[in-house]
Design a protein around this motif. Structure first.
Motif, PDB file in Angstrom:
ATOM      1  N   ASN A   1      17.495  21.135  31.975  1.00 58.21           N
ATOM      2  CA  ASN A   1      17.504  22.160  33.395  1.00 58.21           C
ATOM      3  C   ASN A   1      16.949  22.305  34.432  1.00 58.21           C
ATOM      4  O   ASN A   1      17.822  22.425  35.649  1.00 58.21           O
ATOM      5  CB  ASN A   1      17.293  23.560  32.853  1.00 58.21           C
ATOM      6  N   THR A   2      15.606  21.429  34.253  1.00 62.01           N
ATOM      7  CA  THR A   2      15.310  21.512  35.794  1.00 62.01           C
ATOM      8  C   THR A   2      15.683  20.633  36.315  1.00 62.01           C
ATOM      9  O   THR A   2      15.423  20.288  38.020  1.00 62.01           O
ATOM     10  CB  THR A   2      13.874  20.610  35.317  1.00 62.01           C
ATOM     11  N   ILE A   3      16.018  18.687  36.518  1.00 59.15           N
ATOM     12  CA  ILE A   3      16.709  17.824  36.885  1.00 59.15           C
ATOM     13  C   ILE A   3      18.206  18.427  37.681  1.00 59.15           C
ATOM     14  O   ILE A   3      18.388  18.893  38.677  1.00 59.15           O
ATOM     15  CB  ILE A   3      16.829  17.066  36.218  1.00 59.15           C
ATOM     16  N   LEU A   4      19.218  19.752  37.064  1.00 58.10           N
ATOM     17  CA  LEU A   4      20.028  20.480  37.744  1.00 58.10           C
ATOM     18  C   LEU A   4      19.495  21.505  38.492  1.00 58.10           C
ATOM     19  O   LEU A   4      20.859  21.847  39.458  1.00 58.10           O
ATOM     20  CB  LEU A   4      20.647  20.999  36.285  1.00 58.10           C
ATOM     21  N   ARG A   5      18.690  22.095  38.641  1.00 55.76           N
ATOM     22  CA  ARG A   5      18.147  22.958  39.773  1.00 55.76           C
ATOM     23  C   ARG A   5      17.101  22.694  41.013  1.00 55.76           C
ATOM     24  O   ARG A   5      18.171  22.594  41.545  1.00 55.76           O
ATOM     25  CB  ARG A   5      16.772  23.689  39.072  1.00 55.76           C
ATOM     26  N   GLN A   6      16.838  21.317  40.100  1.00 52.23           N
ATOM     27  CA  GLN A   6      16.792  20.318  41.531  1.00 52.23           C
ATOM     28  C   GLN A   6      17.663  19.616  42.612  1.00 52.23           C
ATOM     29  O   GLN A   6      17.622  19.699  43.665  1.00 52.23           O
ATOM     30  CB  GLN A   6      16.037  19.247  41.264  1.00 52.23           C
ATOM     31  N   LYS A   7      18.349  18.732  41.799  1.00 53.04           N
ATOM     32  CA  LYS A   7      19.983  18.971  42.452  1.00 53.04           C
ATOM     33  C   LYS A   7      20.804  19.627  43.209  1.00 53.04           C
ATOM     34  O   LYS A   7      21.617  19.263  43.905  1.00 53.04           O
ATOM     35  CB  LYS A   7      20.441  18.041  41.554  1.00 53.04           C
ATOM     36  N   THR A   8      20.926  20.727  42.466  1.00 50.52           N
ATOM     37  CA  THR A   8      21.479  22.207  42.987  1.00 50.52           C
ATOM     38  C   THR A   8      21.131  22.387  44.329  1.00 50.52           C
ATOM     39  O   THR A   8      21.219  23.588  45.142  1.00 50.52           O
ATOM     40  CB  THR A   8      22.206  22.987  42.312  1.00 50.52           C
ATOM     41  N   GLN A   9      20.008  22.323  44.697  1.00 50.15           N
ATOM     42  CA  GLN A   9      18.582  22.990  45.039  1.00 50.15           C
ATOM     43  C   GLN A   9      19.184  25.041  46.055  1.00 50.15           C
ATOM     44  O   GLN A   9      19.152  25.186  46.297  1.00 50.15           O
ATOM     45  CB  GLN A   9      18.731  22.795  47.223  1.00 50.15           C
ATOM     46  N   LEU A  10      19.194  25.001  44.622  1.00 50.82           N
ATOM     47  CA  LEU A  10      19.144  26.403  44.088  1.00 50.82           C
ATOM     48  C   LEU A  10      17.793  27.856  44.296  1.00 50.82           C
ATOM     49  O   LEU A  10      16.887  27.822  43.698  1.00 50.82           O
ATOM     50  CB  LEU A  10      19.351  27.064  43.020  1.00 50.82           C
ATOM     51  N   GLN A  11      17.498  27.673  45.890  1.00 46.85           N
ATOM     52  CA  GLN A  11      16.232  28.718  45.780  1.00 46.85           C
ATOM     53  C   GLN A  11      16.421  29.615  45.175  1.00 46.85           C
ATOM     54  O   GLN A  11      15.452  30.473  45.458  1.00 46.85           O
ATOM     55  CB  GLN A  11      15.953  28.479  47.590  1.00 46.85           C
ATOM     56  N   TRP A  12      17.160  30.515  45.679  1.00 47.71           N
ATOM     57  CA  TRP A  12      17.027  32.037  44.500  1.00 47.71           C
ATOM     58  C   TRP A  12      17.096  32.449  43.610  1.00 47.71           C
ATOM     59  O   TRP A  12      17.316  33.081  43.281  1.00 47.71           O
ATOM     60  CB  TRP A  12      17.975  32.824  45.776  1.00 47.71           C
ATOM     61  N   PHE A  13      17.472  31.090  42.858  1.00 51.59           N
ATOM     62  CA  PHE A  13      17.328  30.828  41.324  1.00 51.59           C
ATOM     63  C   PHE A  13      16.300  31.244  41.166  1.00 51.59           C
ATOM     64  O   PHE A  13      15.086  30.993  40.617  1.00 51.59           O
ATOM     65  CB  PHE A  13      18.101  29.461  40.372  1.00 51.59           C
ATOM     66  N   LYS A  14      16.955  32.368  39.480  1.00 51.36           N
ATOM     67  CA  LYS A  14      15.951  32.484  39.102  1.00 51.36           C
ATOM     68  C   LYS A  14      16.046  32.640  37.339  1.00 51.36           C
ATOM     69  O   LYS A  14      15.600  31.491  36.854  1.00 51.36           O
ATOM     70  CB  LYS A  14      15.684  34.198  39.543  1.00 51.36           C
ATOM     71  N   GLU A  15      16.627  33.938  36.911  1.00 50.49           N
ATOM     72  CA  GLU A  15      17.077  33.764  35.437  1.00 50.49           C
ATOM     73  C   GLU A  15      18.399  33.900  35.220  1.00 50.49           C
ATOM     74  O   GLU A  15      19.038  32.999  34.175  1.00 50.49           O
ATOM     75  CB  GLU A  15      16.372  33.996  34.306  1.00 50.49           C
ATOM     76  N   GLY A  16      19.241  34.506  36.125  1.00 48.23           N
ATOM     77  CA  GLY A  16      20.700  34.403  35.918  1.00 48.23           C
ATOM     78  C   GLY A  16      21.697  33.293  35.180  1.00 48.23           C
ATOM     79  O   GLY A  16      22.855  34.100  33.739  1.00 48.23           O
ATOM     80  N   ASP A  17      22.106  32.171  35.435  1.00 48.88           N
ATOM     81  CA  ASP A  17      22.727  31.710  34.675  1.00 48.88           C
ATOM     82  C   ASP A  17      22.278  30.100  34.166  1.00 48.88           C
ATOM     83  O   ASP A  17      22.014  29.114  34.358  1.00 48.88           O
ATOM     84  CB  ASP A  17      23.592  31.247  36.245  1.00 48.88           C
ATOM     85  N   MET A  18      21.570  30.189  33.036  1.00 51.11           N
ATOM     86  CA  MET A  18      20.662  28.910  32.417  1.00 51.11           C
ATOM     87  C   MET A  18      22.486  27.881  32.094  1.00 51.11           C
ATOM     88  O   MET A  18      22.133  27.397  31.588  1.00 51.11           O
ATOM     89  CB  MET A  18      20.754  29.427  31.650  1.00 51.11           C
ATOM     90  N   ASN A  19      23.246  28.848  31.906  1.00 52.96           N
ATOM     91  CA  ASN A  19      24.680  27.634  31.539  1.00 52.96           C
ATOM     92  C   ASN A  19      24.999  26.729  32.241  1.00 52.96           C
ATOM     93  O   ASN A  19      25.046  26.513  33.603  1.00 52.96           O
ATOM     94  CB  ASN A  19      26.379  28.718  31.235  1.00 52.96           C
ATOM     95  N   SER A  20      25.108  25.345  31.981  1.00 51.71           N
ATOM     96  CA  SER A  20      24.999  24.279  32.828  1.00 51.71           C
ATOM     97  C   SER A  20      26.533  23.386  33.654  1.00 51.71           C
ATOM     98  O   SER A  20      26.469  23.256  34.701  1.00 51.71           O
ATOM     99  CB  SER A  20      24.655  22.659  32.224  1.00 51.71           C
TER     100      SER A  20
END
Length: 674
Positions: free
Chosen positions: A321-340
């Motif tokens: 999940n951490t890697i995917l967040r880093q790849k997508t560069q979602l600066q606004w991401f909090k908790e909303g979408d944990m689905n990969s």
């Protein structure tokens, strides 16, 4: 038909779709033989003809007045894919059966592409000439694109696909033809491209769609993963690697230590974790097997085994999940979408945007192929980064009076302390894009090209010197007031003379159209170029004059400045500038920005939490600057609210979901909510 035959042979085309052939359906087989194709079909009104060769297995799934949908298999591809060929009606209400069919087709789990003439654009930028475009005409089409989960493939080649072929004063160009695909298509065939070929003998240009299969594996470069510091052995590994001595000057030591650390971390990660995405799948199966073992034989041993596997499974899922967040560069991401699925959709979209299918050289020729593109790019940047070794004309800087005291100058020249450096580094965004060395928030900047033409973005000094250069230009423009042959611009006879407006690298210059005045302005701009080392891009520079001006005045301005003419209104810093009363169409660009942002968000696989976050932190922030400078019509605000509400509530099958509360109620502050 001769042109189509030629294109077929040049590009080795397996499927041809002809829209509005202006010929009777009885001629279909004649043209099939003429094109040397093996099979052919048409839709009920004969507006769409499709031809294909034996290389393609094609089954017609849907055949209507505005579309033909085919189930296609190609001998060169193991994948099955769905393609919808479209020729849309001209009237809005007549296109609704087409939109309904697209919504129904969007439920497919197969790769799906829809391509053709949709007879509507999605952005004011997709039209040139004629009256200004009202975005209201596009909202229904854009909502269908978003609800269908489609993404525009983009294009290379000329910008517009249709022209009305009228006289130069009445000529209109539009991008009416496009190709769009669902996420499954991008996952299966990510290197699909659309090329706008030159239009010959038609008011539309042909669209060439190519599905490129890359057999070679791309080079994988080092990239620091944010999940590494969370591992217990990470800090000891870094300290041991960094403490080993290296000989040389300080910058060489730093560079070599960073390089050695990258190799050490890569080997450690490979040995410690392996392929994290593959590990997640392995542990998912291991958990299933452990649960089955516990059901079949309930013992403390099996229960402990299940808990241990579960813990490892959760650990690897968090890392993924951490890697995917880093790849997508979602600066606004909090908790909303944990689905990969949402992460992977964004990653595919970003990879597609980053992939270069072909580039156009300054001579106008197109270059294709990785090696050829790399060579052309290197030559281009080597050329623009290489300038003549001329000294800056420092006497032009005398227009700026001394403004820095000796004490301030000493402070600016002082070497920063380690504590100051640490404060700056730790204040940086840890998730920012990595530099060429693969390290996040890295302190070293290694460029691929050595620039001898002034400073470029990324250089630590460039912001300060850019401001200095802009100040020089501003003061040089103000000096023109005192020149006896300069005639400025007045809003009224008794009003002040307006010289220029500037913000960052945008500047608007106000002046008369007299020859001597224009010459003085161009001489001032030339002085700025010689002083700053930066060149003014005349292709992006324009001039505006009253509509009743003489044609000789227009030509004189073109000859002296080299700029192109632009008509009112214009957009400056995101705000429309116009003469006369306010009109809704002046704010079409703002609406287009909102809808284009929404259509790129894969709303079909977003949770309500994710949509709320995007609405609050992205959509609502977009018009803030404009609202601070001007007051758009209420209709514009209502359109944005309607678009936002439809995005939030979403679609179900082929219909918008019920809005359980009005947008006005949803927009209340938290402390006023029920």
């Amino acid at each position: 038909m001769e042109r189509i035959k030629l294109l077929k042979n040049i590009h080795h085309i397996s499927i041809i779709a002809i829209l509005e052939p202006f010929s009777d359906n009885t001629q279909l087989q004649y043209f099939r033989n003429l094109l040397n194709m093996d099979y052919a079909t048409h839709n009920p009104n004969g507006k769409i003809w499709i031809f294909w060769t034996k290389d393609v297995s094609c089954t017609i799934l849907e055949n209507e007045e505005q579309l033909i949908t085919c189930d296609i298999n190609h001998v060169m591809s193991p994948n099955q894919f769905i393609t919808t060929f479209v020729y849309a009606k001209c009237k809005d209400h007549l296109r609704r059966p087409l939109w309904d069919s697209m919504l129904q087709q969007s439920t497919t789990s197969l790769p799906w592409c829809t391509v053709g003439d949709f007879n509507v654009i999605t952005d004011p930028e997709e039209k040139l000439g004629g009256v200004m475009y009202n975005m209201r005409k596009s909202l229904e089409f854009i909502s269908i694109i978003e609800a269908s989960g489609l993404q525009d493939l983009g294009f290379t080649g000329q910008k517009y696909t249709w022209c009305n072929q009228r006289g130069i004063m009445s000529r209109v160009w539009k991008r009416l033809d496009r190709g769009m695909v669902n996420d499954k298509w991008l996952e299966t065939m990510p290197l699909t491209s659309i090329t706008h070929l030159p239009s010959v003998g038609s008011d539309h240009c042909p669209l060439l769609m190519e599905m490129i299969d890359q057999h070679h594996n791309p080079i994988k470069y080092f990239k620091f993963l944010n999940c590494w510091p969370e591992q217990p052995s990470f800090m000891d590994l870094v300290e041991n690697c960094w403490s080993r001595s290296i000989e040389g000057n300080p910058m060489w030591i730093f560079h070599m230590k960073m390089k050695r650390l990258a190799n050490t971390l890569s080997n450690w990660s490979r040995n410690q974790f392996g392929d994290i995405h593959a590990k997640v799948k392995e542990y998912e199966e291991a958990v299933r097997q452990a649960e089955e073992d516990l059901i079949n034989r309930q013992s403390n041993e099996n229960r402990s085994k299940l808990h241990a596997i579960n813990a490892e499974y959760i650990r690897y899922m968090k890392m993924e999940n951490t890697i995917l967040r880093q790849k997508t560069q979602l600066q606004w991401f909090k908790e909303g979408d944990m689905n990969s699925s949402y992460f992977h959709a964004l990653i595919r979209g970003r990879r597609r945007k980053l992939y270069i299918h072909r580039i156009q050289t300054e001579e106008g020729s197109w270059v294709q192929g990785d090696a050829e593109i790399a060579e052309a790019a290197c030559e281009h940047f080597q050329q623009i980064f290489t300038g003549e070794e001329n000294y800056i004309q420092q006497h032009n800087l005398q227009c700026i009076p001394p403004m820095v005291t000796d004490q301030q100058n000493e402070t600016l020249q002082a070497t920063p302390s380690m504590e100051e450096l640490k404060t700056v580094v730790f204040a940086m965004n840890p998730n920012s894009a990595a530099g060429p060395d693969g390290m996040n928030v890295n302190g070293s900047r290694h460029g691929f090209f050595h620039s001898t033409r002034g400073l470029k973005q990324g250089d630590p000094l460039s912001p300060a010197l850019f401001i200095l250069g802009a100040e020089v230009l501003s003061r040089l423009m103000n000096k023109l007031h005192h020149h006896p042959q300069f005639h400025g611009f007045y809003m009224s006879q008794k009003g002040p003379q307006i010289n220029h407006l500037s913000f960052a690298d945008d500047i608007i210059i106000f002046a008369s159209g007299r020859k001597q005045t224009l010459t003085l302005i161009m001489e001032t701009l030339d002085t700025y170029e010689k002083t700053s080392g930066q060149l003014i891009n005349k292709h992006k520079s324009h001039f505006m004059i009253p509509s009743n001006a003489f044609q000789s005045t227009v030509q004189r301005i073109k000859d002296i400045t080299g700029f192109t003419q632009k008509s009112s209104p214009i957009t400056y810093l995101g705000c429309p500038i116009y003469i006369g009363r306010q009109r809704i169409i002046y704010y079409s660009e703002l609406i287009a920005k909102v809808v284009n942002k929404i259509t790129g968000w894969q709303a079909k696989i977003l949770s309500y939490g994710g949509r709320v976050t995007l609405v609050k932190h992205v959509i609502q922030a977009m018009p803030i600057h404009l609202l601070a400078a001007s007051t758009p019509p209420s209709t514009t605000i209502k359109q944005i609210q309607s678009i936002t509400a439809n995005f939030f509530w979403g679609w179900k099958n082929d219909k918008r979901k019920y809005h359980w509360s009005s947008w006005k109620n949803l927009s209340f502050p938290y402390d006023e909510g029920a």
